[in-house]
Scaffold this active site. Structure first.
Site, PDB file in Angstrom:
ATOM      1  N   LYS A 139       0.837  -1.196   0.000  1.00  0.00           N
ATOM      2  CA  LYS A 139       0.000   0.000   0.000  1.00  0.00           C
ATOM      3  C   LYS A 139       0.876   1.251   0.000  1.00  0.00           C
ATOM      4  O   LYS A 139       2.079   1.183   0.232  1.00  0.00           O
ATOM      5  CB  LYS A 139      -0.934  -0.003   1.212  1.00  0.00           C
ATOM      6  CG  LYS A 139      -0.215  -0.004   2.565  1.00  0.00           C
ATOM      7  CD  LYS A 139      -1.222  -0.066   3.705  1.00  0.00           C
ATOM      8  CE  LYS A 139      -0.508  -0.031   5.059  1.00  0.00           C
ATOM      9  NZ  LYS A 139      -1.458  -0.002   6.173  1.00  0.00           N
ATOM     10  N   TYR A 195      15.389  30.950   3.520  1.00  0.00           N
ATOM     11  CA  TYR A 195      14.291  31.816   3.922  1.00  0.00           C
ATOM     12  C   TYR A 195      14.447  32.324   5.358  1.00  0.00           C
ATOM     13  O   TYR A 195      14.952  31.617   6.238  1.00  0.00           O
ATOM     14  CB  TYR A 195      12.954  31.055   3.820  1.00  0.00           C
ATOM     15  CG  TYR A 195      12.454  30.870   2.406  1.00  0.00           C
ATOM     16  CD1 TYR A 195      12.121  31.956   1.612  1.00  0.00           C
ATOM     17  CD2 TYR A 195      12.301  29.589   1.871  1.00  0.00           C
ATOM     18  CE1 TYR A 195      11.649  31.786   0.316  1.00  0.00           C
ATOM     19  CE2 TYR A 195      11.832  29.398   0.582  1.00  0.00           C
ATOM     20  CZ  TYR A 195      11.508  30.511  -0.189  1.00  0.00           C
ATOM     21  OH  TYR A 195      11.050  30.328  -1.466  1.00  0.00           O
TER      22      TYR A 195
END
Length: 826
Positions: free
Chosen positions: A496, A721
């Site tokens: 999965k 940043y």
């Protein structure tokens, strides 16, 4: 209804057989090795075709548990199949058809046989919706109307059915006689005669007569009397004496269609039946569907004339049959409608109607990518003149033709924007995505043109960051855990979440090739993709949703059932489709408190299971909440004991054996005595011990990227940043193309995370950006283009997870699909 293998040998006239267990019970017939669900009671027919040979799948099916085979050739090394049964015949397909014909003779219920060039499946499904409250109906699944599909459909008949509906399709002379003997219709319906497969017949009349031979022994034949080809063919076949027709022209017809009036969203069909006028309203506008509905009205009028007038609500609520069309978002504001299953005039009309309906609210340019139309039996110039007229009528603006025939007739499409290419490869070579903008593009082509390549072009992904996957390590880890189990214990491998981020198909294919019993995915879309790539072993869907049923049934994906809402919906939808014994997996909540039936709901659960035949329980399972933590062992043991008691109770009440499983990866490592019938191997398959107890697993994945750029910075300069990183000294900073959009967690920024370059660890500096991050390479000789290791067997997933207080699962599954996967074996 079951047969023993010895009975089947007698029915099919087997002269030579290797039978080890003559009493083996057969419930399911299997012709596609990818669809095995109940190996113990399946009989595999090893069909030979022009492109394939079923005999080559016997070994794989045997390892999956199949023990019964119909073959023309006895397998080499047959001693390795010592407990298998082999029925050796001259013609496997003939044996399949003989068995189905014998089975059909056991039932005396009315059976409707439907033939014709188009509309068979739609009429069948409309009739089911209209008649399901009056009859217990068995019908062909999907479009099972071929020499193989018909016997598989008829095999589904059982003593509970009161009406049968079966389609019959042919492509050449002599085929219908086989299908007639299998279906044995008491009622016949012929929809229309189109151009498909015309090349195998001298004339349309010859083809029509061949189709009508299905009804030689029927009591009645229903048809459209306005279709003179069918009417003349009935007379030529000496069958007109048993025919009842409907008409839009003849007011004396048994069923006269007085008018058809379309509004914005529905159509009113006014009919006169034996002097009685009645109006039916249906929720669609397509001419093809309207004709299919009129066929249904005629059938219902014949079967139950007194009841048809009370069916207004059923007609008004008719649901359109799912088409073989896929819709997806395209580049530059485009929408894509993909229909690469076949290409003929009739299906072209339906697909264009679909395109028109989709475009009503968007005002996009109508574009079609169209291949040569094969097997039409019409001269190309005549054919493509007709196609051009259809496209004009459907308001198509742009035509892209692919194929030698359509290209040779390009002058017939001069009224459109147009381009023509000899082949799909030529189109791909010249493809320019800037030429497609704000269009709704119908991709319509025969399978042989491989138009899926066009779709792939629209989603091409390129990225310098890659995830390398060692498939040998996957096999090693799988075998490591298999060695802990009893030989009879089955294993589910969890693939999965895109194979825990590793990538679904290659992983699944490797596990399938090495004898994995089951695969489990999270959602149906994952299972669909694996089936499309050829994964044939059973696939379990752990988190099915109510909107995914079409995928479940179409791709034989076995859903986990965890609530009564889901159970009831699956039963209802299975009944609507005529499906029986569809495999499901029942989840019990013994303490995880996530998904599953509560303990007090168990009596109602097995009561519901017993009173229906649509679903069959393949397994019962639960999920352990803390099997990795010794502190929680008392709780885990309580779950184990509770589940063992409940699972045995369910098995006893429903009256047949089911697989029982409870152990996950940590459970296998710590509670092996509770392995039961099956276990579920998850994160440990990928090289991470779930409990930390197993030390010699192999690392499966390495995440790598490259250096894009380096720069020299001075003390006091900031990186990234918000100037969160201020350098204390002179430094060399490298930029690498991996960020949080690739799955690299933002919490690893500002010195928390590290990467490897030439065996040395380099810290991450500044914030992790969306597509990039920065690393300090001052202490390593690094150049642009050098390899950077994000994680491998030295800088492990577990180590990274511990730095940001999470689990290895999250690190692995977070790797974005845009990161290219490269698979290798040592």
């Amino acid at each position: 209804m079951n047969y023993t293998i010895r009975e089947i040998a007698e029915i099919t006239g087997v002269n030579n057989a290797c039978i080890s267990n003559g009493n083996a019970c057969i419930t399911y017939l299997l012709t596609d090795s990818r669809t095995v669900s109940y190996p113990e009671t399946s009989l595999f027919f090893a069909l030979k075709t022009k492109s394939n040979d079923g005999h080559k799948y016997i070994n794989n099916l045997y390892h999956l548990g199949v023990r019964n085979f119909v073959v023309t050739d006895k397998p080499h090394h047959s001693k390795q199949f010592k407990d298998a049964n082999f029925l050796i015949v001259n013609n496997v397909l003939s044996a399949l058809q003989k068995l189905a014909s014998f089975h059909r003779k056991k039932f005396s219920i009315p059976v409707l046989g439907i033939t014709g060039s188009n509309g068979k499946t739609v009429v069948k499904e409309f009739l089911f919706q209209l008649m399901r409250n009056d009859f217990n109906i068995v019908r062909s699944p999907r479009s099972y109307n071929s020499q193989i599909g018909v016997p598989l459909s008829v095999w589904e008949m059982n003593e509970n059915h009161t009406f049968g509906i079966f389609e019959a399709g042919i492509s050449k002379l002599g085929e219908m006689d086989n299908l007639r003997k299998i279906i044995r219709p008491t009622i016949g319906l012929i929809t229309n005669i189109g151009e498909a497969h015309q090349e195998n017949f001298k004339s349309a009349k010859e083809k029509c007569i061949e189709k009508l031979s299905l009804f030689i022994d029927s009591d009645i034949i229903i048809y459209n009397t306005d279709d003179k080809l069918i009417e003349n063919s009935l007379e030529a076949s000496f069958l007109s004496y048993k025919a009842i027709g409907w008409s839009r022209k003849d007011t004396d017809a048994t069923l006269f269609v007085k008018s058809v009036k379309k509004s914005e969203k529905s159509t009113k069909i006014c009919c006169v039946m034996m002097g009685v006028t009645h109006e039916f309203t249906v929720p669609f506008l397509s001419d093809a569907y309207i004709e299919d509905v009129i066929h249904c009205i005629a059938i219902l009028f014949y079967l139950k004339p007194e009841a048809i007038l009370s069916k207004d609500k059923d007609f008004a609520m008719l649901e359109l049959v799912a088409m073989r069309l896929e819709i997806m978002q395209g580049i530059n504001g485009c929408q894509i409608i993909s229909d690469t299953y076949n290409s003929d005039i009739n299906s072209l009309n339906v697909a264009l109607d679909f395109q028109t309906n989709r475009n009503r609210e968007h005002n996009l340019k109508n574009t079609i990518v169209l291949s040569d139309i094969l097997q039409s039996g019409v001269y190309p110039e005549t054919l493509y003149s007709k196609v051009s007229e259809i496209l004009k009528r459907k308001k198509v603006e742009r035509v892209i033709g692919i194929g030698k025939d359509i290209s040779a007739n390009s002058r017939l499409f001069s009224d459109f924007e147009n381009e023509f290419f000899p082949s799909t490869a030529d189109f791909v070579k010249m493809f320019d995505n800037k030429k497609f903008k704000d269009e709704i593009i119908l991709i319509k082509g025969s399978r042989s043109f491989h138009f899926e390549a066009i779709t792939e072009l629209l989603e091409k992904k390129v990225h310098d960051t890659i995830l390398e996957v060692n498939l040998d390590a996957v096999v090693y880890n799988c075998n490591m855990y298999r060695s802990m189990l009893d030989r009879k214990t089955k294993m589910i491998c969890m693939v999965k979440a895109f194979g825990y981020g590793v990538g679904g198909f290659e992983l699944a294919k490797t596990l399938q090739d090495h004898g994995c019993d089951y695969l489990a995915v999270a959602v149906a879309d994952e299972g669909k993709e694996l089936r499309k790539e050829g994964i044939s072993i059973p696939l379990m869907v752990m988190n099915p949703e109510l909107g995914c049923f079409n995928l479940l049934f179409e791709h034989l994906l076995e859903p986990e059932v965890y609530s009564f809402q889901l159970l009831d919906a699956l039963i209802k939808e299975s009944n609507r489709r005529g499906i029986t014994s569809f495999p499901v997996h029942i989840k019990i909540d013994t303490g995880m408190h996530r998904l599953g039936f509560n303990i007090e709901e168990i009596p109602l659960l097995y009561s519901k299971i017993k009173e229906q035949t649509a679903l069959r329980v393949r397994s019962v399972f639960t999920h352990l909440a803390g099997s990795n933590d010794p502190v929680l062992d008392n709780y885990t043991k309580h779950q184990l004991v509770t589940f063992r008691k409940i699972s045995l109770q369910i098995e006893k009440e429903i009256g047949y054996p089911v697989l029982k499983h409870v152990l996950n990866s940590a459970g296998i490592e710590r509670f092996i005595d509770y392995q039961m019938d099956m276990v579920r191997l998850g994160i440990s398959l990928y090289g991470v011990s779930a409990s930390g107890k197993v030390k010699n697993l192999q690392s499966v994945c390495s995440l790598k990227t490259i250096i894009l750029q380096t720069r020299k910075l001075k003390a006091g300069d900031s990186v990234g940043y918000s100037r969160k990183c201020i350098l204390n000294g002179n430094a060399t900073i490298a930029v690498i193309p991996i960020g949080y959009a690739d799955g690299y967690d933002r919490r690893l920024g500002n010195g928390v995370g590290e990467v490897l370059i030439k065996g040395k660890r380099c810290p991450v500096v500044g914030d992790v950006c969306m597509d990039t991050c920065m690393i300090d390479v001052t202490d390593v000789e690094a150049r642009e283009g050098d390899e950077v290791i994000i994680f491998n067997d030295e800088l492990t997933i577990s180590e990274i997870a511990s730095k940001i207080n999470t689990i290895p699962y999250e690190i692995l599954t977070s790797v974005s699909p845009r990161v290219k996967r490269i698979y290798y074996r040592e």
